[in-house]
Design a protein around this motif. Structure first.
Motif, PDB file in Angstrom:
ATOM      1  N   VAL A   8       0.833  -1.205   0.000  1.00  0.00           N
ATOM      2  CA  VAL A   8       0.000   0.000   0.000  1.00  0.00           C
ATOM      3  C   VAL A   8       0.866   1.253   0.000  1.00  0.00           C
ATOM      4  O   VAL A   8       0.664   2.180  -0.796  1.00  0.00           O
ATOM      5  N   GLY A   9       1.843   1.288   0.884  1.00  0.00           N
ATOM      6  CA  GLY A   9       2.721   2.456   0.963  1.00  0.00           C
ATOM      7  C   GLY A   9       3.508   2.686  -0.307  1.00  0.00           C
ATOM      8  O   GLY A   9       3.649   3.813  -0.779  1.00  0.00           O
ATOM      9  N   SER A  10       4.020   1.610  -0.895  1.00  0.00           N
ATOM     10  CA  SER A  10       4.843   1.750  -2.092  1.00  0.00           C
ATOM     11  C   SER A  10       4.012   2.076  -3.326  1.00  0.00           C
ATOM     12  O   SER A  10       4.502   2.704  -4.265  1.00  0.00           O
ATOM     13  N   PHE A  11       2.749   1.660  -3.349  1.00  0.00           N
ATOM     14  CA  PHE A  11       1.872   2.026  -4.460  1.00  0.00           C
ATOM     15  C   PHE A  11       1.729   3.541  -4.543  1.00  0.00           C
ATOM     16  O   PHE A  11       1.860   4.145  -5.609  1.00  0.00           O
ATOM     17  N   PHE A  12       1.462   4.175  -3.396  1.00  0.00           N
ATOM     18  CA  PHE A  12       1.367   5.632  -3.359  1.00  0.00           C
ATOM     19  C   PHE A  12       2.729   6.270  -3.603  1.00  0.00           C
ATOM     20  O   PHE A  12       2.815   7.389  -4.106  1.00  0.00           O
ATOM     21  N   SER A  13       3.779   5.548  -3.255  1.00  0.00           N
ATOM     22  CA  SER A  13       5.137   6.023  -3.520  1.00  0.00           C
ATOM     23  C   SER A  13       5.350   6.236  -5.011  1.00  0.00           C
ATOM     24  O   SER A  13       5.786   7.295  -5.461  1.00  0.00           O
ATOM     25  N   GLY A  14       5.045   5.212  -5.794  1.00  0.00           N
ATOM     26  CA  GLY A  14       5.213   5.326  -7.238  1.00  0.00           C
ATOM     27  C   GLY A  14       4.211   6.255  -7.882  1.00  0.00           C
ATOM     28  O   GLY A  14       4.525   6.972  -8.829  1.00  0.00           O
ATOM     29  N   PHE A  51      13.910   1.345   5.165  1.00  0.00           N
ATOM     30  CA  PHE A  51      14.168   0.248   4.230  1.00  0.00           C
ATOM     31  C   PHE A  51      13.091   0.198   3.152  1.00  0.00           C
ATOM     32  O   PHE A  51      13.381  -0.015   1.970  1.00  0.00           O
ATOM     33  N   GLN A  52      11.831   0.392   3.567  1.00  0.00           N
ATOM     34  CA  GLN A  52      10.727   0.388   2.615  1.00  0.00           C
ATOM     35  C   GLN A  52      10.873   1.499   1.590  1.00  0.00           C
ATOM     36  O   GLN A  52      10.650   1.309   0.396  1.00  0.00           O
ATOM     37  N   VAL A  53      11.265   2.680   2.058  1.00  0.00           N
ATOM     38  CA  VAL A  53      11.457   3.832   1.176  1.00  0.00           C
ATOM     39  C   VAL A  53      12.547   3.542   0.148  1.00  0.00           C
ATOM     40  O   VAL A  53      12.408   3.863  -1.040  1.00  0.00           O
ATOM     41  N   PHE A  54      13.633   2.941   0.596  1.00  0.00           N
ATOM     42  CA  PHE A  54      14.758   2.644  -0.296  1.00  0.00           C
ATOM     43  C   PHE A  54      14.322   1.755  -1.465  1.00  0.00           C
ATOM     44  O   PHE A  54      14.527   2.079  -2.632  1.00  0.00           O
ATOM     45  N   PHE A  55      13.679   0.638  -1.140  1.00  0.00           N
ATOM     46  CA  PHE A  55      13.302  -0.313  -2.193  1.00  0.00           C
ATOM     47  C   PHE A  55      12.086   0.158  -2.993  1.00  0.00           C
ATOM     48  O   PHE A  55      11.989  -0.117  -4.191  1.00  0.00           O
ATOM     49  N   ALA A  56      11.166   0.870  -2.336  1.00  0.00           N
ATOM     50  CA  ALA A  56       9.994   1.376  -3.051  1.00  0.00           C
ATOM     51  C   ALA A  56      10.392   2.441  -4.063  1.00  0.00           C
ATOM     52  O   ALA A  56       9.895   2.451  -5.197  1.00  0.00           O
ATOM     53  N   SER A  57      11.282   3.341  -3.676  1.00  0.00           N
ATOM     54  CA  SER A  57      11.720   4.389  -4.601  1.00  0.00           C
ATOM     55  C   SER A  57      12.525   3.806  -5.752  1.00  0.00           C
ATOM     56  O   SER A  57      12.401   4.243  -6.902  1.00  0.00           O
ATOM     57  N   LEU A  58      13.352   2.801  -5.468  1.00  0.00           N
ATOM     58  CA  LEU A  58      14.116   2.137  -6.525  1.00  0.00           C
ATOM     59  C   LEU A  58      13.178   1.466  -7.521  1.00  0.00           C
ATOM     60  O   LEU A  58      13.326   1.620  -8.743  1.00  0.00           O
ATOM     61  N   ALA A  59      12.183   0.740  -6.997  1.00  0.00           N
ATOM     62  CA  ALA A  59      11.220   0.070  -7.876  1.00  0.00           C
ATOM     63  C   ALA A  59      10.386   1.081  -8.650  1.00  0.00           C
ATOM     64  O   ALA A  59      10.041   0.869  -9.817  1.00  0.00           O
ATOM     65  N   GLY A  60      10.067   2.208  -7.993  1.00  0.00           N
ATOM     66  CA  GLY A  60       9.298   3.257  -8.657  1.00  0.00           C
ATOM     67  C   GLY A  60      10.051   3.891  -9.805  1.00  0.00           C
ATOM     68  O   GLY A  60       9.481   4.180 -10.866  1.00  0.00           O
ATOM     69  N   ILE A  61      11.353   4.123  -9.613  1.00  0.00           N
ATOM     70  CA  ILE A  61      12.192   4.681 -10.675  1.00  0.00           C
ATOM     71  C   ILE A  61      12.212   3.754 -11.876  1.00  0.00           C
ATOM     72  O   ILE A  61      12.096   4.179 -13.035  1.00  0.00           O
TER      73      ILE A  61
END
Length: 254
Positions: A8-14, A51-61
């Motif tokens: 959920v958090g990473s979806f909004f991240s991207g 840690f979540q921010v690191f991998f979520a932002s990488l995946a989002g990029i």
């Protein structure tokens, strides 16, 4: 549960160009406890979030790069200047967080969330057009990035939720350029924050691992959808998101 919270958090991240901590921080702090699954301290939540921010932002990029949408391209020069400043700040903030009480971490998070909402509600007079020859105040950009990195490193965030309104309102960066580029800047910030958190210790291994698994799944989906959604929908979606989490955190603090 940790996988779902990370997704959920990473979806909004991207989708919104943030690291996801603005929503993941309160989710991790309250949901596991309410469901009787686990109880995490503010320090543990900030570590998991980083840690979540690191991998979520990488995946989002990666999601932005593979979407093939030129309107969502990342501005390299902007990322270089602000990324260098936010890296220094997040390194310091991540290290300092180990010496700050949990209530103070929540308090800092609450202040940042309110500030972000206020900045996003100010009418935007800038352009929404993508501009490859973007002009911005480089010294101001670096200085602001250092400050953002310090406070975001403390709460375990990449700083995207405060970085975006500052880029739009103060640096006058077009919204789509801001959303795409901020995710790359957040990734750089997360590198510094991650190093700071690891040096401070106290990281819950398995909850972090499962949260990251969810992050890698959700961020690319959000990034691809972001390039297809009206820019005003993105902006007001971010306002609603930050407002809801700010209300929850401040109700707990008060």
């Amino acid at each position: 549960m940790m996988v779902v919270l990370g997704l959920v958090g990473s979806f909004f991240s991207g989708l919104l160009g943030i690291g996801g901590a603005i929503i993941n921080y309160p989710l991790l702090l309250y949901v596991p406890s309410v469901m009787g699954v686990a109880h995490f301290s503010a320090h543990e939540v900030s570590s998991i979030s980083m840690f979540q921010v690191f991998f979520a932002s990488l995946a989002g990029i990666i999601g932005y790069r593979t979407s093939g949408k030129s309107s969502a391209s990342i501005h390299t020069e902007l990322v270089m200047y602000m990324g260098s400043g936010i890296l220094v700040g997040s390194l310091l903030g991540g290290w300092v967080s180990g010496y700050i009480q949990g209530d103070m971490i929540n308090f800092i998070y609450g202040i940042l969330a309110v500030l972000a909402v206020i900045l996003m509600l100010i009418p935007n007079r800038g352009t929404e057009e993508q501009n490859s020859k973007l002009n911005f105040n480089k010294s101001l950009a670096v200085g602001l990035a250092v400050l953002i990195g310090m406070v975001s490193g403390i709460v375990g965030a990449g700083g995207g939720f405060i970085l975006i309104p500052i880029m739009i309102k103060i640096l006058k960066i077009p919204t789509r350029t801001t959303i795409a580029s901020s995710l790359a800047i957040v990734f750089v910030s997360a590198i510094g924050g991650l190093i700071g958190k690891i040096s401070g210790g106290g990281i819950p291994l398995w909850p972090t691992l499962f949260t990251v698994m969810g992050s890698v799944i959700g961020a690319p989906v959000g990034s691809i959808l972001s390039a297809k959604i009206n820019v005003n929908v993105l902006r007001y979606g971010l306002i609603v998101l930050i407002t809801c989490t700010a209300i929850k955190v401040w109700s707990s603090i008060l």
